[in-house]
Design an enzyme around this catalytic site. Structure first.
Site, PDB file in Angstrom:
ATOM      1  N   GLU A 312      75.107  36.255 111.579  1.00  0.00           N
ATOM      2  CA  GLU A 312      75.584  35.805 112.892  1.00  0.00           C
ATOM      3  C   GLU A 312      76.648  36.719 113.489  1.00  0.00           C
ATOM      4  O   GLU A 312      76.923  36.665 114.677  1.00  0.00           O
ATOM      5  CB  GLU A 312      76.120  34.366 112.817  1.00  0.00           C
ATOM      6  CG  GLU A 312      77.400  34.176 112.007  1.00  0.00           C
ATOM      7  CD  GLU A 312      77.143  34.194 110.512  1.00  0.00           C
ATOM      8  OE1 GLU A 312      78.077  34.494 109.772  1.00  0.00           O
ATOM      9  OE2 GLU A 312      76.001  33.931 110.089  1.00  0.00           O
ATOM     10  N   ASP A 354      74.401  72.213 134.464  1.00  0.00           N
ATOM     11  CA  ASP A 354      74.485  73.193 135.539  1.00  0.00           C
ATOM     12  C   ASP A 354      75.638  74.129 135.199  1.00  0.00           C
ATOM     13  O   ASP A 354      76.472  73.816 134.358  1.00  0.00           O
ATOM     14  CB  ASP A 354      74.724  72.464 136.867  1.00  0.00           C
ATOM     15  CG  ASP A 354      74.552  73.383 138.063  1.00  0.00           C
ATOM     16  OD1 ASP A 354      74.020  74.485 137.879  1.00  0.00           O
ATOM     17  OD2 ASP A 354      74.956  72.991 139.165  1.00  0.00           O
ATOM     18  N   ASP A 622      75.992  67.478 139.270  1.00  0.00           N
ATOM     19  CA  ASP A 622      76.732  66.753 140.309  1.00  0.00           C
ATOM     20  C   ASP A 622      76.162  66.944 141.713  1.00  0.00           C
ATOM     21  O   ASP A 622      76.753  66.501 142.684  1.00  0.00           O
ATOM     22  CB  ASP A 622      78.199  67.184 140.296  1.00  0.00           C
ATOM     23  CG  ASP A 622      78.369  68.673 140.598  1.00  0.00           C
ATOM     24  OD1 ASP A 622      77.344  69.377 140.729  1.00  0.00           O
ATOM     25  OD2 ASP A 622      79.522  69.129 140.699  1.00  0.00           O
ATOM     26  N   ASP A 626      70.328  67.939 141.306  1.00  0.00           N
ATOM     27  CA  ASP A 626      70.384  67.492 139.910  1.00  0.00           C
ATOM     28  C   ASP A 626      69.824  66.076 139.720  1.00  0.00           C
ATOM     29  O   ASP A 626      69.605  65.652 138.581  1.00  0.00           O
ATOM     30  CB  ASP A 626      71.835  67.516 139.400  1.00  0.00           C
ATOM     31  CG  ASP A 626      72.399  68.922 139.337  1.00  0.00           C
ATOM     32  OD1 ASP A 626      71.707  69.794 138.784  1.00  0.00           O
ATOM     33  OD2 ASP A 626      73.508  69.149 139.843  1.00  0.00           O
ATOM     34  N   ASN A 690      71.502  38.575  97.754  1.00  0.00           N
ATOM     35  CA  ASN A 690      71.802  37.137  97.631  1.00  0.00           C
ATOM     36  C   ASN A 690      70.541  36.323  97.401  1.00  0.00           C
ATOM     37  O   ASN A 690      70.535  35.356  96.638  1.00  0.00           O
ATOM     38  CB  ASN A 690      72.518  36.631  98.886  1.00  0.00           C
ATOM     39  CG  ASN A 690      73.977  37.062  98.915  1.00  0.00           C
ATOM     40  OD1 ASN A 690      74.534  37.400  97.879  1.00  0.00           O
ATOM     41  ND2 ASN A 690      74.573  37.057 100.093  1.00  0.00           N
ATOM     42  N   ASN A 715      80.852  32.076 103.620  1.00  0.00           N
ATOM     43  CA  ASN A 715      80.284  32.797 104.759  1.00  0.00           C
ATOM     44  C   ASN A 715      81.326  33.002 105.853  1.00  0.00           C
ATOM     45  O   ASN A 715      81.429  34.083 106.455  1.00  0.00           O
ATOM     46  CB  ASN A 715      79.087  32.001 105.311  1.00  0.00           C
ATOM     47  CG  ASN A 715      78.144  32.878 106.099  1.00  0.00           C
ATOM     48  OD1 ASN A 715      77.870  34.001 105.715  1.00  0.00           O
ATOM     49  ND2 ASN A 715      77.648  32.363 107.212  1.00  0.00           N
ATOM     50  N   ASP A 719      82.781  36.563 107.165  1.00  0.00           N
ATOM     51  CA  ASP A 719      82.713  36.930 108.579  1.00  0.00           C
ATOM     52  C   ASP A 719      84.049  37.452 109.083  1.00  0.00           C
ATOM     53  O   ASP A 719      84.117  38.429 109.834  1.00  0.00           O
ATOM     54  CB  ASP A 719      82.277  35.724 109.417  1.00  0.00           C
ATOM     55  CG  ASP A 719      80.788  35.447 109.289  1.00  0.00           C
ATOM     56  OD1 ASP A 719      80.069  36.318 108.774  1.00  0.00           O
ATOM     57  OD2 ASP A 719      80.344  34.349 109.680  1.00  0.00           O
TER      58      ASP A 719
END
Length: 880
Positions: A312, A354, A622, A626, A690, A715, A719
């Site tokens: 999660e 460029d 720019d 381009d 696990n 858990n 986390d």
């Protein structure tokens, strides 16, 4: 739901129809009727009128289909596959633990909901931070429009444009709203975003429309979302924001962009983890139910395992890491327009750029103004000055350099002797522009300047020694020799021509640019940037090849590129590229790092060839020329001073036009990618291990290896430990080369690290069973406490083992946030396991005799993890 969608669809269609009717009516009005209807004159609006209209019509922004709202970010943080799984599990747990239980127990439900709230809250906060940073910086790069206000041409933000504004448009400008053209001179508009047409469409000021024309075919109407490719125009704004044609279509045009390789990779791993969970959880449920005969407990255990196996924190880690990357890049003056572009930036292994302003100082200085013998001649400067001064289009750096030099020499006084009659604006096909002037005696003159080869192509005469001579092979060769000599010295050369035989009346067009008299050349110097060479070396050291794509001539390109360290041993021109088929070009891009005299379409084609060759291509530009290449590239890069269309097309905007800034951005992109990959590999291998451990324990133990509430608590702690991973440092070796998403790498990593964790889980089971004596149902809380402590601390330690290919702490140090989050959780787990707090989650406190065994197993785990790491690196060449 279908009913709502149908209603929305019909509303969109109605808005679109209303907009079309309104614009069509405007298209067929006379200019006088139109201006009267909009209550405006040719001089534009006053400031007070503009403010009043903005109050009435609102800001000129499209909100329909806009997903970047606080509500959307909140929904995105909450609604993801993992949270949905957790919420389903919460409902099942609520039914079993509360509704159907004689003694309602809310603890498990509370812990699962805490996981959902925690992950959603962190994801939302990080998203808000990222958005705030992006908005703050985006204010610096807002596109602008030129509008007549209070009788003066004023530069305003596009969102301040209102109906009735008279705007001036030139090459490179985005159309700020839906407009009706009042004047148009060779005005070509690219409106492919609306129509899909690849070719620009010429627009006119007079009414040439037919009643049967489609809306986008109306020749005197321009649409928001399109841009001026060439020419110049003035136009009156008809409608703004959501009332424009683009705005009426916004919801149908706002389809999600295609996913990057990284996003596809994360999606594939997410699906893999979910599939593993959906397969293994029923297996675990059946094994425990059959072996122990307690089906309700087996169901709760299986549900808890499902929660434990659900990564999660993946959306949180992804959002946090990408947001941190965006904020970090903003400190280097790099604005990321979409978070996904960060990783693509890091994946880039070819940078096409460029030349002007990137490799050079972008400070063009006029060095020479010479006749066809190569001798300085003030008359050449005078003609170039008249051309640059009287043109009304986009004045580029060359025009400004000419004007500045002419003003220094006092040529301003002569301007009063001339009046502009007409002009033929610049475009990238002709590569030249012309003005038609008349002087005080009534004499008319056409003055043209542009690229040398194109100018020679339209010249029938040359002026030498005060005489006008036909251009034959000898005079042409003499003129070209002067050009080539100075071009080879690194001067950017443009030619100047003129003629006096000009029609007395009528509109002028490209057809009038013929039989010209070539009179001389103007040469400019744009010195290389001091930082360019070191930046190219730094990029090369990080696995990024720099390729120069320029419209400039070979001589100038060669001179500059050789000075900044670009390999010039292989050079191709636009003419060479034009003659190559796709297979030949694909072969050419393997070795060529310099392409000169390119057209916009050729730049785009070269970028595509690099992509076909398997490269991730960044393009930095720019200009208007381009835009096609910026669209084609995997990541488009522009600067805040770019023309509107380039900024609108780019994924990343630089507030400083410097390759060094790019190098820093590339490194940040790779750091971002590295931290996400760390979490994914850890989650995937940990979950796989696990599953093996739980299946083994379920088969051989007479009781559950851990209770649901214990699994959920573990858990939650893990986390918290992983949250610091988004802010972790990354080894210098990792950012040295481009990183691509490799799903196979995740699977092979799981195959190595997953079973290793299971081996040490089983060793922990053995110690608890035989050495600590927790081998009866009555002592199951003690057994469960032992695995709870080992499982939590080992998951914390393995973060440090996985985060680097080196020896953790000795050769590679984690960031302070990761150090704090991991060790805080380890201490909490030990504090719970060896104290009476353990009773609160149905465990027995561990005896101190378990401490040496715990240290021994953990040390063995770390030692073997390091050994596996070496074997893995030897096998696959890399760790992460």
């Amino acid at each position: 739901m279908n009913f709502i969608k149908k209603n929305q669809s019909s509303e969109i269609q109605k808005n679109k129809y209303d907009t079309e009717v309104k614009l069509r009516n405007f298209a067929f009005m006379t200019t006088e009727e139109l201006l009267s209807h909009l209550s405006v004159t040719q001089k534009g609006l006053t400031r007070e009128e503009a403010e009043s209209r903005q109050d009435e019509f609102g800001k000129n922004v499209i909100t329909a289909g806009n997903k970047n709202t606080t509500l959307h970010r909140l929904l995105e943080a909450v609604i993801n596959p993992f949270n949905i799984i957790l919420l389903l599990i919460t409902i099942i747990t609520y039914i079993t633990d509360v509704v159907l239980s004689s003694r309602p127990d809310y603890l498990t439900v509370t812990i699962i909901l805490s996981l959902v709230v925690l992950s959603s809250l962190v994801a939302f906060v990080q998203s808000q931070r990222s958005n705030a940073a992006a908005e703050k910086l985006s204010n610096m790069i807002s596109n602008k429009a030129e509008a007549w206000r209070d009788g003066k041409l004023t530069e305003i933000l596009i969102d301040e444009v209102v109906p009735g504004d008279i705007v001036r448009l030139s090459a490179g400008d985005m159309l700020p709203a839906d407009v009706r053209f009042l004047t148009a001179k060779d005005t070509f508009i690219a409106q492919s975003a609306l129509t899909g047409e690849s070719n620009p469409v010429e627009k006119f000021s007079d009414i040439r429309n037919q009643p049967s024309d489609g809306l986008t075919d109306l020749l005197n109407i321009g649409f928001m979302g399109s841009n001026v490719v060439s020419g110049s125009a003035t136009a009156v704004v008809l409608v703004t924001g959501n009332h424009t044609y683009f705005g009426s279509m916004a919801k149908t045009l706002s389809n999600d962009r295609s996913k990057t390789s990284f996003e596809r990779g994360v999606g594939s791993v997410s699906r893999l983890l979910v599939r593993m969970m959906l397969v293994m959880v029923p297996v675990i449920f059946l094994i425990n139910g059959i072996a122990k005969g307690e089906w309700p407990n087996a169901l709760l255990f299986a549900i808890s395992i499902a929660v434990g196996l659900t990564p999660e924190m993946l959306p949180v880690i992804m959002t946090s890491t990408l947001a941190k990357g965006a904020v970090s890049m903003s400190k280097h003056k790099v604005i990321v327009r979409s978070l996904g572009a960060i990783q693509t930036f890091g994946e880039m292994d070819v940078l096409c750029t460029d030349k002007t302003g990137t490799l050079t100082e972008d400070k063009i200085v006029l060095e020479r103004y010479m006749n066809l013998h190569g001798i300085d001649d003030a008359r050449i400067l005078r003609h170039a000055y008249l051309n640059s001064y009287f043109q009304t289009g986009l004045k580029n750096l060359i025009d400004l350099a000419i004007i500045n030099r002419a003003e220094q020499y006092g040529l301003v006084d002569m301007l009063g002797n001339y009046t502009r009659v007409d002009e033929i604006p610049f475009d990238f096909t002709r590569r030249r522009m012309s003005v038609v002037l008349t002087d005080t005696t009534g004499k008319r003159q056409l003055i043209t300047k542009g690229a040398v080869e194109e100018m020679i192509g339209i010249s029938s005469f040359v002026e030498m020694d005060g005489k006008v001579l036909p251009m034959d092979e000898e005079t042409k060769r003499a003129a070209l020799a002067v050009y080539e000599k100075h071009n080879a010295d690194g001067l950017r050369i443009i030619a100047v021509a003129q003629k006096n035989e000009v029609p007395e009346s009528g509109a002028f067009s490209v057809a009038d640019e013929r039989d010209m008299v070539l009179i001389g050349f103007v040469g400019f110097l744009d010195p290389p940037k001091k930082s360019a060479k070191s930046a190219i070396v730094a990029l090369r050291e990080h696995g990024v090849r720099t390729v120069v794509l320029t419209g400039d001539s070979e001589g100038v390109a060669l001179k500059v590129c050789s000075k900044v360290g670009v390999n010039t041993s292989h050079l191709l021109t636009g003419r060479d590229v034009e003659q190559m088929d796709d297979a030949q070009l694909l072969d050419a891009v393997k070795t060529c790092n310099l392409f000169s005299k390119l057209s916009p379409s050729q730049k785009e084609r070269i970028v595509k060839a690099f992509q076909t060759a398997g490269h991730t291509v960044g393009y930095m530009g720019d200009g208007i020329n381009d835009a096609p290449a910026l669209r084609q590239a995997d990541v488009g890069i522009s600067v805040d001073s770019a023309v509107d269309i380039a900024k609108e097309t780019a994924d990343i905007i630089l507030l400083k036009k410097d390759l060094m800034v790019l190098e820093e951005g590339v490194i940040e992109g790779r750091r971002t990618f590295g931290n996400i990959v760390k979490y994914i590999k850890m989650a995937a291998s940990g979950n796989f291990g696990n599953m093996i451990s739980v299946i083994v324990a379920s088969i051989f133990l007479p009781f559950l290896p851990m209770l649901p509430v214990q699994i959920l608590t573990q858990n939650l702690l893990c986390d918290f430990a992983q949250m610091g991973m988004a802010f972790d440092s990354v080894d210098d070796e990792y950012v040295k080369k481009p990183r691509r998403w490799e799903t196979k790498s995740i699977k092979s990593f799981m195959a190595y690290m997953g079973p290793l964790s299971s081996v040490f889980d089983i060793l922990c089971f053995a110690v608890m069973w035989w050495l600590i004596g927790a081998n009866t149902v009555e002592l199951s809380p003690l057994f469960q406490c032992g695995w709870f402590v080992f499982g939590t601390v080992s998951q914390v330690l393995v973060i440090h083992m996985i985060r680097t290919s080196k020896i953790p702490f000795l050769q590679s140090n984690p960031s302070i946030p990761l150090l704090v989050s991991t060790f805080a959780v380890a201490f909490i787990a030990l504090g719970v396991g060896f104290s009476s707090i353990a009773v609160g989650i149905d465990m027995m406190p561990l005896p101190t005799s378990f401490i040496p065994w715990l240290v021994l197993i953990l040390a063995g785990y770390c030692l073997f993890a390091q050994l596996i790491k070496k074997i893995y690196v030897k096998q696959y060449g890399e760790w992460l």
